[in-house]
Design an enzyme around this catalytic site. Structure first.
Site, PDB file in Angstrom:
ATOM      1  N   TYR A   1       8.748 -16.497   2.670  1.00 39.45           N
ATOM      2  CA  TYR A   1       7.888 -16.459   1.368  1.00 39.45           C
ATOM      3  C   TYR A   1       9.227 -15.420  -0.003  1.00 39.45           C
ATOM      4  O   TYR A   1       8.489 -15.637  -1.367  1.00 39.45           O
ATOM      5  CB  TYR A   1       6.394 -15.704   1.220  1.00 39.45           C
TER       6      TYR A   1
ATOM      7  N   ASP B   1      -2.446  -7.607   5.387  1.00 43.46           N
ATOM      8  CA  ASP B   1      -1.814  -9.310   5.396  1.00 43.46           C
ATOM      9  C   ASP B   1      -0.248  -9.436   5.882  1.00 43.46           C
ATOM     10  O   ASP B   1       0.258  -7.687   5.648  1.00 43.46           O
ATOM     11  CB  ASP B   1      -1.670  -9.358   3.557  1.00 43.46           C
TER      12      ASP B   1
HETATM   13  O1  CP3 Z   1      -7.744 -12.459  10.234  1.00 42.28           O
HETATM   14  C1  CP3 Z   1      -7.463 -11.980   8.968  1.00 42.28           C
HETATM   15  O2  CP3 Z   1      -8.992 -11.420   9.870  1.00 42.28           O
HETATM   16  C2  CP3 Z   1      -7.583 -10.408   9.369  1.00 42.28           C
HETATM   17  C3  CP3 Z   1      -6.567 -10.353   7.581  1.00 42.28           C
HETATM   18  C4  CP3 Z   1      -5.333 -11.562   7.484  1.00 42.28           C
HETATM   19  C5  CP3 Z   1      -5.468 -11.540   5.835  1.00 42.28           C
HETATM   20  N1  CP3 Z   1      -4.130 -12.491   5.981  1.00 42.28           N
HETATM   21  C6  CP3 Z   1      -6.547 -11.416   4.899  1.00 42.28           C
HETATM   22  C7  CP3 Z   1      -6.071 -12.216   3.770  1.00 42.28           C
HETATM   23  C8  CP3 Z   1      -4.753 -11.820   8.630  1.00 42.28           C
HETATM   24  C9  CP3 Z   1      -4.056 -11.729  10.317  1.00 42.28           C
HETATM   25  C10 CP3 Z   1      -3.611 -12.416   7.404  1.00 42.28           C
HETATM   26  C11 CP3 Z   1      -1.996 -12.625   7.639  1.00 42.28           C
HETATM   27  C12 CP3 Z   1      -1.821 -14.201   6.726  1.00 42.28           C
HETATM   28  N2  CP3 Z   1      -1.448 -13.895   5.226  1.00 42.28           N
HETATM   29  C13 CP3 Z   1      -0.943 -15.377   7.388  1.00 42.28           C
HETATM   30  C14 CP3 Z   1      -0.545 -15.404   8.831  1.00 42.28           C
HETATM   31  C15 CP3 Z   1      -1.563 -16.123   9.307  1.00 42.28           C
HETATM   32  C16 CP3 Z   1      -1.965 -17.612   8.506  1.00 42.28           C
HETATM   33  O3  CP3 Z   1      -3.539 -17.994   8.012  1.00 42.28           O
HETATM   34  O4  CP3 Z   1      -0.926 -19.093   8.659  1.00 42.28           O
HETATM   35  C17 CP3 Z   1      -0.786 -15.643   5.898  1.00 42.28           C
HETATM   36  C18 CP3 Z   1       0.364 -17.086   6.066  1.00 42.28           C
HETATM   37  C19 CP3 Z   1      -0.887 -14.827   5.050  1.00 42.28           C
HETATM   38  C20 CP3 Z   1      -0.391 -15.071   3.564  1.00 42.28           C
HETATM   39  C21 CP3 Z   1      -1.365 -15.498   2.530  1.00 42.28           C
HETATM   40  N3  CP3 Z   1      -2.102 -13.945   2.330  1.00 42.28           N
HETATM   41  C22 CP3 Z   1      -2.224 -16.193   2.021  1.00 42.28           C
HETATM   42  C23 CP3 Z   1      -2.033 -17.562   1.547  1.00 42.28           C
HETATM   43  C24 CP3 Z   1      -3.175 -15.784   0.982  1.00 42.28           C
HETATM   44  C25 CP3 Z   1      -4.535 -16.484   0.307  1.00 42.28           C
HETATM   45  C26 CP3 Z   1      -5.184 -17.577   1.107  1.00 42.28           C
HETATM   46  C27 CP3 Z   1      -6.114 -17.632   1.760  1.00 42.28           C
HETATM   47  O5  CP3 Z   1      -6.937 -16.353   1.616  1.00 42.28           O
HETATM   48  O6  CP3 Z   1      -5.100 -17.560   3.174  1.00 42.28           O
HETATM   49  C28 CP3 Z   1      -3.640 -14.570   1.220  1.00 42.28           C
HETATM   50  C29 CP3 Z   1      -4.469 -13.629   0.528  1.00 42.28           C
HETATM   51  C30 CP3 Z   1      -5.207 -13.053   1.515  1.00 42.28           C
HETATM   52  N4  CP3 Z   1      -4.744 -12.580   3.098  1.00 42.28           N
HETATM   53  C31 CP3 Z   1      -6.954 -13.370   1.542  1.00 42.28           C
HETATM   54  C32 CP3 Z   1      -7.199 -12.813   2.881  1.00 42.28           C
HETATM   55  C33 CP3 Z   1      -8.520 -12.290   3.443  1.00 42.28           C
HETATM   56  C34 CP3 Z   1      -7.681 -13.664   0.730  1.00 42.28           C
HETATM   57  C35 CP3 Z   1      -8.009 -12.921  -0.344  1.00 42.28           C
HETATM   58  C36 CP3 Z   1      -9.210 -12.683  -0.721  1.00 42.28           C
HETATM   59  O7  CP3 Z   1      -9.708 -14.051  -1.602  1.00 42.28           O
HETATM   60  O8  CP3 Z   1      -9.548 -11.832  -1.019  1.00 42.28           O
END
Ligand code: CP3
Length: 345
Positions: free
Chosen positions: A155, A77
């Site tokens: 954030y 992340d």
């Molecule tokens: O792209 C991929 O598959 C690789 C993994 C990846 C995750 N986060 C896994 C994740 C990547 C590249 C990110 C980047 C990320 N994280 C961003 C930039 C990309 C974008 O979407 O604009 C941002 C803003 C975040 C911050 C973040 N992390 C948020 C807002 C959330 C919650 C909501 C969601 O599901 O996106 C996360 C958690 C997160 N990061 C999950 C995953 C698979 C969900 C985790 C779960 O519930 O298992």
């Protein structure tokens, strides 16, 4: 070094003529696959998965096996960077990330330190990259990533997602010096972090500026591109992709960055963007992820329309933002298959 069996995305980035367009999907790891949920549900939560290299590698490789994409992206992340700098986050189920502490004034500066041992604090990411490279055995390239300094600042100031981001915007208008000090620290760590990902085996890196769109052109130049530019220059061993969501107004400046690929969201027209960006960069994107809620026929025709708008070789097919969690994996496959069947004449 293991040689790559499928290097289509790398050849595309270098501007070579290719037989078809490469395809991968933002948020392909996690989010939609039941195989991901199965692993995730056995653990205490998202963070445990991110911090366990063997399992992070397994969910990174899942979309390569199940969806047939042309690149893997390391399961992690963007928030691991502020976490390593001292501000720890939790992921609240059905809500999103939340920081226990936030930065609002000069007194809070010690909470976010650039004086850290990146190799040690983020070792779990580098281990996950090494495990993934072994598991992939050269099938496809691996993409590493970080958040852009501006998005990370959002954030650490807001403490969570926001509709208006008025707290971080208040900071840039009331205490720009503090904002720059924080951006500077985040940039320093991000450079070391990306270079260490490359040393561990990342073949491409992407910078996610998810909240670029909440700024206007002048503010984004001062608080956004300035820092992204520093990262692009300092990460010079692999191709760099910059995805600044919502920054349609900054496309000309993004085109001047020392990066190889520009990611576009679905608000930006491909032909218009190509004329602004020119032919020296690869363009990535940009199907609206919500198109994947429609029927198979519509997905095929909308995907083909996108591919037809790619006037030259330097395009990577992707969505205009990450997959939504309630997307049917079969619809995702339909998008990927449609790209793979489309030959370039
Ligand atoms: O792209 C991929 O598959 C690789 C993994 C990846 C995750 N986060 C896994 C994740 C990547 C590249 C990110 C980047 C990320 N994280 C961003 C930039 C990309 C974008 O979407 O604009 C941002 C803003 C975040 C911050 C973040 N992390 C948020 C807002 C959330 C919650 C909501 C969601 O599901 O996106 C996360 C958690 C997160 N990061 C999950 C995953 C698979 C969900 C985790 C779960 O519930 O298992």
């Amino acid at each position: 070094m293991i040689s790559l069996q499928n290097d289509l995305i790398l050849r595309t980035i270098q501007g070579e003529k290719t037989e078809r367009y490469p395809v991968w999907i933002m948020r392909q790891a996690g989010r939609v696959l039941p195989e991901y949920r199965a692993i995730r549900n056995k653990l205490s939560g998202f963070k445990e998965l991110v911090e366990t290299p063997e399992l992070a590698a397994e969910v990174t490789i899942q979309p390569v096996d199940i969806l047939g994409v042309d690149a893997a992206i390391i399961f992690s992340d963007i928030l691991v960077v502020p976490d390593a700098m001292g501000l720890s986050y939790d992921l609240i189920e059905n809500e999103g990330p939340r920081f226990q502490k936030t930065i609002r004034s000069k007194e809070d500066l010690p909470l976010l330190s650039a004086d850290i041992d990146v190799a040690e604090r983020l070792s779990y990411v580098f281990e996950a990259i090494k495990c993934t490279k072994t598991g992939l055995a050269g099938r496809v390239p691996l993409i590493g990533f970080c958040g852009a300094p501006w998005t990370i600042l959002c954030y650490v100031v807001e403490g969570k997602g926001s509709k208006t981001f008025s707290k971080v915007k208040k900071l840039i208008y009331t205490d720009p010096v503090l904002a720059h000090t924080l951006l500077d620290r985040i940039t320093d760590v991000s450079i070391r972090y990306l270079n260490a990902q490359v040393s561990a085996g990342a073949d491409i890196v992407q910078i996610f500026d998810s909240w670029a769109g909440i700024l206007g052109p002048d503010e984004y130049r001062e608080f956004g591109t300035k820092y992204v530019s520093r990262i692009c220059t300092a990460v010079d061993r692999v191709p760099v992709t910059v995805f600044a969501k919502g920054a349609y107004y900054a496309r000309k400046e993004l085109a001047a960055l020392d990066c190889q690929t520009i990611g576009l969201d679905w608000n930006m027209d491909i032909a218009e963007s190509r004329s602004i960006i020119g032919n020296d960069k690869t363009i990535q994107g940009n199907l609206d992820p919500c198109v994947l809620y429609s029927d198979f026929k519509t997905i095929e025709s909308r995907t083909r329309n996108l591919l037809k708008s790619f006037a030259n070789q330097r395009h990577i097919a992707n969505l205009g933002h990450g997959l939504y969690p309630d997307t049917d994996p079969e619809k995702v496959k339909c998008f990927i298959e449609t790209v793979k069947e489309f030959t370039i004449h």
